[in-house]
Design an enzyme around this catalytic site. Structure first.
Site, mmCIF file in Angstrom:
data_model
loop_
_atom_site.group_PDB
_atom_site.id
_atom_site.type_symbol
_atom_site.label_atom_id
_atom_site.label_comp_id
_atom_site.label_asym_id
_atom_site.label_seq_id
_atom_site.Cartn_x
_atom_site.Cartn_y
_atom_site.Cartn_z
ATOM 1 C CG ASP A 145 -25.902 -10.216 -56.176
ATOM 2 O OD1 ASP A 145 -26.578 -10.857 -55.399
ATOM 3 O OD2 ASP A 145 -24.615 -9.846 -56.149
ATOM 4 N NE ARG A 146 -31.840 -3.533 -56.582
ATOM 5 C CZ ARG A 146 -31.548 -2.023 -56.990
ATOM 6 N NH1 ARG A 146 -32.209 -1.904 -58.393
ATOM 7 N NH2 ARG A 146 -30.696 -1.604 -56.542
#
Length: 315
Positions: A145-146
């Site tokens: 995930d970012r």
């Protein structure tokens, strides 16, 4: 087994680590010109297409520009670079942990997406690495995930990418995460959490379905605690979207800095890098499917809320 059709090579180089877009002309098409098909195919209007044609932004397989009169050739391809969105630079280092002729392993910072998607294109680990390392063939074997920091595996040779992706698909990679979350002595740990997690397209947060057959499993361990905070070791045995964040929240221990669990927070302005999610992909361990080497990589990052909570909280 049906072989995957080999795509023609792009006649345009990457731009800022991003491949050009390929438009395949349908084999059963009857448009008089390439320009006529592009007007119908691209959702930008005839004026924009005509301007791009005038500027020579569409090219054929030989690299030559498409002109207003270029005849339509069924089965051919056209390439162009799309206009990229303006992005706030992610001002944190992307550290290379390991590099050889087959793979690159990096230690990703918070806020940097793994691969281009949506509004995050050049400010991604993949685009940045392709440019910085000069490896245009680089591809991601998996993703984070970012908002999650930590270890990411990339492949150098496209023909080998499938072998490394299969490691993750078949759960032959040992992944260990670290998180900072509230400490609650009433929550018995260690424990294994199993549940059915759903993530619907267009809905930002995933959720658990009570009573459904489990499709996710995580091992949760408390490493140490102090002043209401705990440092946790999280070992996922499956890879559902937001799995560790969902499971920690379900225990009543939402990870610090999480903008989705337990409550979806409002959007933050671009360039707001305050209070990063306190989740780190700490360990990546696997047997190399190409060389047979045993790999174990460890992130050199720390979680700020554990090292200096007051500093993290004041951001």
């Amino acid at each position: 087994m049906r072989r995957k059709r080999r795509l023609p090579p792009a006649p345009l180089p990457q731009r800022d680590g991003i491949d050009p877009v390929r438009v395949a002309l349908p084999a059963d098409g009857a448009w008089p010109t390439v320009r006529a098909y592009l007007v119908e195919r691209l959702p930008v209007g005839s004026g924009v297409v005509d301007a791009m044609v005038r500027d020579g932004r569409f090219v054929g397989a030989d690299g030559g520009p498409v002109t207003p009169d270029t005849p339509y050739l069924p089965g051919a391809s056209v390439w162009f670079h799309r206009d990229l969105p303006a992005e706030a630079p992610v001002p944190f280092a992307l550290d290379v942990v390991h590099r050889d002729e087959h793979i690159v392993v990096v230690d990703k910072p918070h806020f940097l997406a793994t691969m281009p998607r949506g509004s995050h294109v050049t400010q991604t680990a993949l685009a940045r690495l392709r440019t910085d390392l000069g490896i245009p063939t680089l591809g991601a074997a998996h993703r984070l995930d970012r908002l999650t920091a930590g270890l990411l595996l990339f492949t150098v040779r496209p023909e080998e990418r499938g072998a490394y992706q299969t490691l993750f698909r078949d759960r032959r990679v040992r992944k260990e995460y670290e998180a900072v979350a509230p400490y609650d002595p009433a929550v018995p740990l260690p424990r294994t959490v199993r549940s059915h997690i759903m993530k619907e397209r267009g809905i930002i947060a995933a959720y658990e379905v009570a009573g459904a057959e489990p499709n996710s499993e995580s091992r949760i361990e408390l490493v140490e605690h102090r002043v209401g905070l705990g440092r946790y070791r999280l070992t996922p045995h499956t890879g559902r979207t937001h799995q560790l964040r969902v499971h920690m929240n379900a225990l009543g221990l939402p990870i610090l800095g999480d903008p989705l669990y337990p409550v979806v927070a409002g959007p933050v302005p671009p360039g707001d890098f305050r209070r990063p999610l306190q989740l780190l992909a700490r360990v990546l361990e696997f047997t190399d499917p190409v060389t047979g080497a045993a790999h174990r990589f460890t992130s050199g990052r720390t979680l700020e809320a554990w090292e200096a909570y007051d500093t993290w909280a004041r951001q």
